[in-house]
Design a protein around this motif. Structure first.
Motif, short mmCIF file in Angstrom:
data_model
loop_
_atom_site.label_atom_id
_atom_site.label_comp_id
_atom_site.label_asym_id
_atom_site.label_seq_id
_atom_site.Cartn_x
_atom_site.Cartn_y
_atom_site.Cartn_z
N SER A 132 -21.20 -7.02 -59.11
CA SER A 132 -21.02 -5.81 -60.06
C SER A 132 -19.81 -5.12 -59.74
O SER A 132 -19.84 -3.96 -59.81
CB SER A 132 -22.31 -5.06 -60.12
N LEU A 133 -18.64 -5.57 -59.14
CA LEU A 133 -17.60 -4.91 -58.75
C LEU A 133 -16.90 -4.43 -60.01
O LEU A 133 -17.14 -5.11 -61.07
CB LEU A 133 -16.82 -5.86 -57.77
N ALA A 134 -16.12 -3.41 -59.64
CA ALA A 134 -15.19 -2.69 -60.64
C ALA A 134 -13.70 -2.62 -60.23
O ALA A 134 -13.77 -2.22 -59.00
CB ALA A 134 -15.81 -1.40 -61.46
N ALA A 135 -12.80 -2.63 -61.34
CA ALA A 135 -11.38 -2.19 -60.48
C ALA A 135 -11.53 -0.66 -59.90
O ALA A 135 -11.91 0.15 -60.60
CB ALA A 135 -10.54 -2.22 -61.76
N GLY A 136 -10.97 -0.48 -58.70
CA GLY A 136 -10.98 0.64 -58.11
C GLY A 136 -11.87 0.66 -56.92
O GLY A 136 -11.59 1.49 -55.96
N ASP A 137 -12.81 -0.35 -56.90
CA ASP A 137 -13.68 -0.37 -55.57
C ASP A 137 -12.84 -0.65 -54.25
O ASP A 137 -11.90 -1.30 -54.57
CB ASP A 137 -14.66 -1.33 -55.81
N ALA A 138 -12.95 -0.04 -53.32
CA ALA A 138 -12.51 -0.01 -51.90
C ALA A 138 -12.80 -1.43 -51.26
O ALA A 138 -13.69 -2.08 -51.16
CB ALA A 138 -12.97 0.98 -50.99
N VAL A 139 -11.57 -1.92 -50.63
CA VAL A 139 -11.75 -3.22 -49.83
C VAL A 139 -11.43 -2.89 -48.31
O VAL A 139 -10.46 -1.94 -47.98
CB VAL A 139 -10.59 -4.30 -50.39
N TYR A 140 -12.22 -3.43 -47.50
CA TYR A 140 -12.14 -2.99 -46.22
C TYR A 140 -12.73 -4.27 -45.21
O TYR A 140 -13.28 -5.43 -45.61
CB TYR A 140 -12.90 -1.98 -45.98
N SER A 141 -12.26 -4.42 -43.99
CA SER A 141 -12.60 -5.37 -43.21
C SER A 141 -13.86 -5.68 -42.83
O SER A 141 -14.61 -4.60 -42.71
CB SER A 141 -11.53 -5.27 -41.90
N ALA A 142 -14.29 -6.87 -42.74
CA ALA A 142 -15.68 -7.39 -42.20
C ALA A 142 -15.34 -8.56 -41.26
O ALA A 142 -16.49 -9.05 -41.03
CB ALA A 142 -16.37 -7.75 -43.52
N SER A 143 -14.33 -8.58 -40.70
CA SER A 143 -14.21 -9.64 -40.17
C SER A 143 -14.41 -9.42 -38.37
O SER A 143 -14.19 -8.35 -38.14
CB SER A 143 -12.78 -10.47 -40.01
N LYS A 144 -14.90 -10.32 -37.52
CA LYS A 144 -15.35 -10.14 -36.19
C LYS A 144 -13.92 -9.65 -35.52
O LYS A 144 -13.86 -9.20 -34.24
CB LYS A 144 -15.94 -11.06 -35.58
N ASP A 145 -12.80 -10.12 -36.06
CA ASP A 145 -11.48 -10.12 -35.24
C ASP A 145 -11.04 -8.45 -35.24
O ASP A 145 -10.45 -8.44 -34.31
CB ASP A 145 -10.49 -10.72 -36.19
N PHE A 146 -11.49 -7.55 -36.13
CA PHE A 146 -11.18 -6.24 -36.21
C PHE A 146 -12.31 -5.40 -36.21
O PHE A 146 -13.54 -5.94 -36.56
CB PHE A 146 -10.27 -6.03 -37.33
N GLN A 147 -11.98 -4.19 -36.09
CA GLN A 147 -13.25 -3.07 -36.27
C GLN A 147 -13.74 -3.17 -37.64
O GLN A 147 -13.08 -3.49 -38.61
CB GLN A 147 -12.69 -1.79 -35.76
N TYR A 148 -14.92 -3.03 -37.67
CA TYR A 148 -15.46 -3.29 -38.82
C TYR A 148 -15.30 -1.97 -39.91
O TYR A 148 -15.20 -0.80 -39.37
CB TYR A 148 -17.15 -3.23 -38.98
N GLY A 149 -14.88 -2.05 -41.13
CA GLY A 149 -14.50 -1.20 -42.27
C GLY A 149 -13.20 -0.55 -41.96
O GLY A 149 -12.81 0.65 -42.58
N LEU A 150 -12.11 -1.28 -41.54
CA LEU A 150 -10.68 -0.79 -41.56
C LEU A 150 -10.38 -0.78 -43.27
O LEU A 150 -10.25 -1.93 -43.61
CB LEU A 150 -9.92 -1.80 -40.89
N PRO A 151 -9.96 0.31 -43.95
CA PRO A 151 -9.69 0.19 -45.28
C PRO A 151 -8.22 -0.72 -45.32
O PRO A 151 -7.25 -0.62 -44.47
CB PRO A 151 -9.17 1.64 -45.31
N ILE A 152 -8.05 -1.48 -46.53
CA ILE A 152 -7.01 -2.30 -46.83
C ILE A 152 -6.47 -1.85 -48.20
O ILE A 152 -5.33 -1.79 -48.09
CB ILE A 152 -7.57 -3.70 -46.80
N GLY A 153 -7.33 -1.74 -49.01
CA GLY A 153 -6.76 -1.49 -50.60
C GLY A 153 -8.06 -1.29 -51.54
O GLY A 153 -8.93 -1.22 -50.99
N ILE A 154 -7.60 -1.39 -52.66
CA ILE A 154 -8.86 -1.48 -53.80
C ILE A 154 -8.53 -2.45 -54.46
O ILE A 154 -7.33 -3.15 -54.59
CB ILE A 154 -8.69 -0.19 -54.65
N ILE A 155 -9.64 -3.00 -55.41
CA ILE A 155 -9.21 -4.13 -56.25
C ILE A 155 -8.61 -3.84 -57.58
O ILE A 155 -8.89 -2.64 -58.17
CB ILE A 155 -10.66 -4.98 -56.24
#
Length: 214
Positions: free
Chosen positions: A158-181
């Protein structure tokens, strides 16, 4: 052939070589061909931070130690799939760590020497990262390139334009902001959609980065 003409000839050969190797990555800007110069929509850092706070279940916070470094120029080629930064192992830079600009994850530290580091950015076609989107924490895969995009999004989301995108990989700290969709677009596949990734910066504007330390 004079020295000046020889230099111009070498530059022309380099540009031609890049066009042969990756023609989809070349853009014309003024009198120069540039590689990895995103032409997509941008959002201001202030607006992006506001959207992150609204659309994340928990506003991501950057934790850990980082060291600031200057980004070396590669003008006029503008190679933005990888950036060379003037800090390295002598400064405690962590191989495989996060590279951040104005609080946003821009790439991964792919190489470290004593005094310099190489950052693989989200504009590298070989870059990929598991991410989550919005309050619903929907899973997606960020695929790098001249125009980074979000792939493998469930069509049931149920995503919408403007929702935040953030890291969820074990390679980085969880939740690092990247941008929006941006707009979510169905694909020819039955179960997945894709979306454009909207960033708060252009790769050509990056002059310094914060690199994660050991």
């Amino acid at each position: 052939m004079t020295g000046k003409n020889t230099l111009l000839f070498i530059v022309a050969l380099l540009v031609a070589g890049l066009a042969f190797l990756n023609p989809s990555g070349l853009r014309k800007t003024g009198d120069f061909l540039t590689f990895g110069l995103s032409t997509g929509d941008k959002i201001s850092p202030e607006d992006l931070n506001s959207k992150l706070a609204v659309s994340c279940a928990t506003a991501p916070e950057i934790k850990g130690k980082f060291v600031a470094g200057n980004v070396f120029s590669r003008y006029p080629m503008n190679l933005k799939d990888q950036l060379l930064v003037d800090v390295g192992s002598a400064d405690g830079v962590k191989l495989g760590g996060a590279a951040i600009s104005d609080g946003m994850l821009v790439g991964k530290i792919a190489g470290v020497s004593a005094n310099t580091s190489i950052v693989q950015t989200v504009f590298d076609p070989n870059f990929s990262l598991a991410v989550r989107i919005g309050k619903a924490r929907e899973d997606a895969l960020l695929k790098g390139g001249v125009e980074p995009r979000l792939t493998l999004i469930s069509k049931a989301s149920s995503l919408a334009a403007g929702d935040a995108v953030y890291s969820a990989s074990k390679d980085f700290q969880y939740g690092l902001p990247i941008g929006i969709i941006g707009a979510v677009n169905p694909t020819t596949q039955n179960v997945f959609s894709e979306a454009v990734l909207t960033l708060s910066y252009s790769p050509a504007d990056l002059r310094y980065l914060f690199l994660e330390k050991q």
